[in-house]
Design a protein around this motif. Structure first.
Motif, PDB file in Angstrom:
ATOM      1  N   LEU A  63      47.570  44.404  23.648  1.00 48.85           N
ATOM      2  CA  LEU A  63      47.235  43.926  24.979  1.00 48.85           C
ATOM      3  C   LEU A  63      45.884  44.476  25.400  1.00 48.85           C
ATOM      4  CD1 LEU A  63      50.699  44.484  25.337  1.00 48.85           C
ATOM      5  CD2 LEU A  63      50.027  43.025  27.238  1.00 48.85           C
ATOM      6  N   GLY A  64      45.190  43.706  26.206  1.00 56.13           N
ATOM      7  CA  GLY A  64      43.919  44.133  26.755  1.00 56.13           C
ATOM      8  C   GLY A  64      43.902  43.961  28.254  1.00 56.13           C
ATOM      9  N   VAL A  65      43.008  44.673  28.893  1.00 54.57           N
ATOM     10  CA  VAL A  65      42.796  44.584  30.339  1.00 54.57           C
ATOM     11  C   VAL A  65      44.115  44.804  31.082  1.00 54.57           C
ATOM     12  CG1 VAL A  65      41.419  43.375  32.067  1.00 54.57           C
ATOM     13  CG2 VAL A  65      41.205  42.701  29.698  1.00 54.57           C
ATOM     14  N   THR A  66      44.845  45.848  30.722  1.00 55.65           N
ATOM     15  CA  THR A  66      46.122  46.108  31.387  1.00 55.65           C
ATOM     16  C   THR A  66      45.970  46.976  32.635  1.00 55.65           C
ATOM     17  OG1 THR A  66      46.474  47.878  29.764  1.00 55.65           O
ATOM     18  CG2 THR A  66      47.615  45.806  29.375  1.00 55.65           C
ATOM     19  N   SER A  67      44.846  47.640  32.799  1.00 55.33           N
ATOM     20  CA  SER A  67      44.668  48.468  33.996  1.00 55.33           C
ATOM     21  C   SER A  67      44.034  47.648  35.116  1.00 55.33           C
ATOM     22  CB  SER A  67      43.790  49.682  33.694  1.00 55.33           C
ATOM     23  OG  SER A  67      42.426  49.311  33.603  1.00 55.33           O
ATOM     24  N   LYS A  68      44.399  47.976  36.351  1.00 61.82           N
ATOM     25  CA  LYS A  68      43.842  47.272  37.505  1.00 61.82           C
ATOM     26  C   LYS A  68      42.329  47.460  37.580  1.00 61.82           C
ATOM     27  CE  LYS A  68      47.586  45.452  39.218  1.00 61.82           C
ATOM     28  NZ  LYS A  68      47.745  43.975  39.163  1.00 61.82           N
ATOM     29  N   ALA A  69      41.848  48.651  37.206  1.00 65.54           N
ATOM     30  CA  ALA A  69      40.413  48.916  37.260  1.00 65.54           C
ATOM     31  C   ALA A  69      39.662  47.984  36.309  1.00 65.54           C
ATOM     32  CB  ALA A  69      40.129  50.375  36.906  1.00 65.54           C
ATOM     33  N   LYS A  70      40.179  47.814  35.095  1.00 64.38           N
ATOM     34  CA  LYS A  70      39.514  46.933  34.133  1.00 64.38           C
ATOM     35  C   LYS A  70      39.621  45.475  34.562  1.00 64.38           C
ATOM     36  CE  LYS A  70      39.784  49.919  30.073  1.00 64.38           C
ATOM     37  NZ  LYS A  70      40.255  50.078  28.680  1.00 64.38           N
ATOM     38  N   GLN A  71      40.750  45.098  35.169  1.00 66.53           N
ATOM     39  CA  GLN A  71      40.896  43.724  35.637  1.00 66.53           C
ATOM     40  C   GLN A  71      39.872  43.412  36.722  1.00 66.53           C
ATOM     41  OE1 GLN A  71      45.024  43.173  36.739  1.00 66.53           O
ATOM     42  NE2 GLN A  71      45.739  43.699  34.675  1.00 66.53           N
ATOM     43  N   ARG A  72      39.674  44.355  37.637  1.00 64.19           N
ATOM     44  CA  ARG A  72      38.659  44.156  38.675  1.00 64.19           C
ATOM     45  C   ARG A  72      37.266  44.062  38.052  1.00 64.19           C
ATOM     46  NH1 ARG A  72      41.985  47.849  41.559  1.00 64.19           N
ATOM     47  NH2 ARG A  72      40.696  49.598  40.878  1.00 64.19           N
TER      48      ARG A  72
END
Length: 262
Positions: A63-72
């Motif tokens: 999985l990638g981009v699982t953290s809210k910080a990275k999603q933002r």
């Protein structure tokens, strides 16, 4: 390159060749605005078939981009999935093959080894966790194929979520023996702690990330199979792997996983 020359198959071929030759590629989306998320996943699946045809073995899901910080940071509101093969396994003790990569970066992850098949839709975190045989700490060595590490979400998905190498730790624990949301990790580079996080950074809970993967794959008629490894996503920011550097991920109960830059 003309838009007319692009297709999911062409994207897969270009990115797999960039990986094989460690040659940076400019953003596909910048050249072809037809690269939407569906096309990116189609390219990813075509590249997987190409990997299998040349002898690689499917070993799991990442999985990638699982953290809210990275999603933002990348302007999305949900993670993405990609594939793992045996070519990506880095045996414990072996250095990171930097010469075969474009810009290797390391990030600590919580990984699941599946005990039975997990198929969506409708998978909950509890259902997902019940399918896990054991949990291990891991370090993933990510390696985007895009110049300057500049890419869109669609680029990243087509590029198999910047897959590179992964190493899993020697300590395996039953999921019921762990509080995965509170499982902490200290990321250390050459003896200095540079970052820290807990499992809650991974989509709120690593089991939620696992459930997301199962439900998302179900939309493409796919499932997570018994024996597979599932990397649930970076707990911290990824750090560059420099020549000779020693990178260690110290987990609360999952032991220590180390890699060294070759």
């Amino acid at each position: 390159m003309s838009d007319q020359l692009w297709s999911a198959a062409r994207v897969a071929d270009v990115l797999l060749r960039a990986e094989d030759t460690a040659t940076p590629q400019t953003s596909i989306l910048a050249e072809w605005d037809g690269l939407d998320l569906g096309t990116a996943y189609a390219a990813q699946d075509i590249a997987l078939r190409m990997r299998l045809a040349r002898g690689e073995r499917l070993t799991g899901v990442k999985l990638g981009v699982t953290s809210k910080a990275k999603q933002r940071q990348v302007g999305v509101d949900s993670p993405s999935t990609a594939w793992l093969t045996d070519r990506m396994i880095l045996p414990i003790g072996e250095p990171v093959p930097r010469e075969k990569m474009i810009h290797a970066r390391a990030e600590p992850e919580i990984a699941f080894v599946m005990g039975r098949r997990l198929e969506g839709p409708g998978v909950s975190a509890a259902t997902a966790l019940a399918a896990v045989e054991h949990v291990v700490g891991a370090i993933e060595i990510i390696d985007s194929r895009f110049s300057g590490y500049q890419f869109s979400m669609m680029d990243a998905v087509a590029d198999n979520n910047s897959s590179g190498r992964y190493v899993t730790g020697p300590v395996g624990r039953a999921p019921e023996d762990l509080d995965l949301a509170l499982e902490a990790c200290l990321l250390e580079v050459d003896g200095e702690v540079v970052d820290s996080a807990t499992g809650a950074a991974v989509h709120g809970h690593p089991a939620e990330a696992l459930a997301f993967a199962a439900n998302t794959l179900a939309e493409r008629g796919l499932a997570i199979e018994a024996g597979w490894v599932v990397l649930t996503g970076g707990m911290t920011d990824a750090v560059p792997v420099q020549p000779g550097a020693r990178i260690a991920a110290h987990f609360t109960t999952l032991g220590t996983v180390t890699v060294a830059g070759g």
